[in-house]
Enzyme design. Sequence first.
Site, PDB file in Angstrom:
ATOM      1  N   SER A 163     -10.764  -0.869   3.088  1.00  0.00           N
ATOM      2  CA  SER A 163     -10.018  -0.982   4.346  1.00  0.00           C
ATOM      3  C   SER A 163      -9.650   0.410   4.840  1.00  0.00           C
ATOM      4  O   SER A 163      -9.050   1.190   4.093  1.00  0.00           O
ATOM      5  CB  SER A 163      -8.722  -1.760   4.136  1.00  0.00           C
ATOM      6  OG  SER A 163      -8.995  -3.021   3.599  1.00  0.00           O
ATOM      7  N   ARG A 197       0.829  -1.217   0.000  1.00  0.00           N
ATOM      8  CA  ARG A 197       0.000   0.000   0.000  1.00  0.00           C
ATOM      9  C   ARG A 197       0.863   1.268   0.000  1.00  0.00           C
ATOM     10  O   ARG A 197       0.554   2.259   0.654  1.00  0.00           O
ATOM     11  CB  ARG A 197      -0.924   0.035   1.225  1.00  0.00           C
ATOM     12  CG  ARG A 197      -1.980  -1.052   1.269  1.00  0.00           C
ATOM     13  CD  ARG A 197      -2.973  -0.910   0.119  1.00  0.00           C
ATOM     14  NE  ARG A 197      -4.133  -1.776   0.311  1.00  0.00           N
ATOM     15  CZ  ARG A 197      -4.193  -3.064  -0.035  1.00  0.00           C
ATOM     16  NH1 ARG A 197      -3.143  -3.642  -0.612  1.00  0.00           N
ATOM     17  NH2 ARG A 197      -5.283  -3.772   0.170  1.00  0.00           N
ATOM     18  N   GLU A 228      -5.129   3.703   6.167  1.00  0.00           N
ATOM     19  CA  GLU A 228      -4.750   3.405   4.798  1.00  0.00           C
ATOM     20  C   GLU A 228      -5.395   4.452   3.896  1.00  0.00           C
ATOM     21  O   GLU A 228      -4.893   4.793   2.835  1.00  0.00           O
ATOM     22  CB  GLU A 228      -5.264   2.006   4.464  1.00  0.00           C
ATOM     23  CG  GLU A 228      -4.700   1.402   3.211  1.00  0.00           C
ATOM     24  CD  GLU A 228      -5.773   1.145   2.201  1.00  0.00           C
ATOM     25  OE1 GLU A 228      -5.505   1.399   1.029  1.00  0.00           O
ATOM     26  OE2 GLU A 228      -6.864   0.712   2.572  1.00  0.00           O
TER      27      GLU A 228
END
Length: 342
Positions: free
Chosen positions: A242, A167, A337
């Site tokens: 998420s 990520r 995130e």
Amino acid sequence: MNIFKPKKNFSLKAYNTFGIDQVAENFISVNNLDELRKVLADYADESLFVLGGGSNLLLTRDVPGLTLHIGLKGKEIVDADYTKNHVLIKAMAGEVWHEFVLWTLENGLGGLENLSLIPGNVGAAPIQNIGAYGVELKDTFERCEAMEIKTGLVRAFSKTDCQFDYRHSIFKTKLKNKYIITAVYFKLTKQNHQLKTEYGTIQAELAQQGVKNQAPSTISKAVISIRQQKLPDPKIIGNSGSFFKNPVIEKALFQSLTDKYPEMPFYEAGDLIKIPAAWLIEQAGYKGKRFGDAGVHDKQALVLVNHGNAKGQDILSLSEKIQQSVFEKFGIQLTPEVNIYP
Ligand code: EPU
């Protein structure tokens, strides 16, 4: 043509998948590179906020200055014989990710099937190296093109240049707010597809669907079905996938935690151990919980949701409450995130 005339005090509710109603002081959508270059020059003195699909974004206040929506469209097979086994594909930044993935599958190409149904646009995909079901964007990424905000010059970035990680890419750190990704090139298989079916419940889903001939398209269908069962559809209930990254912890902390919680799931990550944040959040008692219109999804604890009229601040407060509870219980700090504005 007044395409460069901004929309004033423009609601961004339809432009972020959380469905947060904050307004942009000035809003412009650009459809080609010349427009983009011109708008960047015209607004050089204003604060700039670049908006793609708005699927990894939590707005907590109105956006001053210029909000620039990247509407660059187009996708093509650039080289059908890139290698014996591969084609080279180009997709413009404003293409909707999932529609692009479906197009590659219709063309019989392999490589993106596990990344089906991820919300957002193509241009945002490299920024956080999107990933799902054992595959990351970087696995098929060949290069991208990005326009430098200051000069309007377009430059190519190789896979190495992008410094991809979990990520993560260089566009989140060193090059943040310096470049706008305009196009992404992918190296996809036209034969001998490398199917990845080991992750989670893909195999079980394929068996349940009675799939005998595994192909990129059948894997995609399985992934779509799994995602639809677990993840809320942003068109129905606001969310950004998420909310936190899965944390990595030192082996010493891991040891003391497994003594206490032997059932704790984990994955090896080099010298460190990765723990599913969803498990930590569920154990902290937040799965399915709701505080006004801000909540935690009842089927996947890593996903925060807007049940209707939550403000960005409500979601942010909930995320902070979760971080605090998880830290108190496990000594693990969760990191968002999602990009939180400002
Ligand atoms: N789990 C729980 N409670 C839950 C959900 C999951 O305890 O409510 C535990 C289970 O042990 C499960 C484990 O967490 O085995 C992992 O769950 P899952 O496979 O759903 O994946 P994840 O680690 O929670 C990551 C990505 C998702 C991606 C899935 C599938 C991150 C931050 N998230 O989630 O990506 O779809 O894997 O590959 O890495 C996104 O980034 O927006 C996203 C949805």
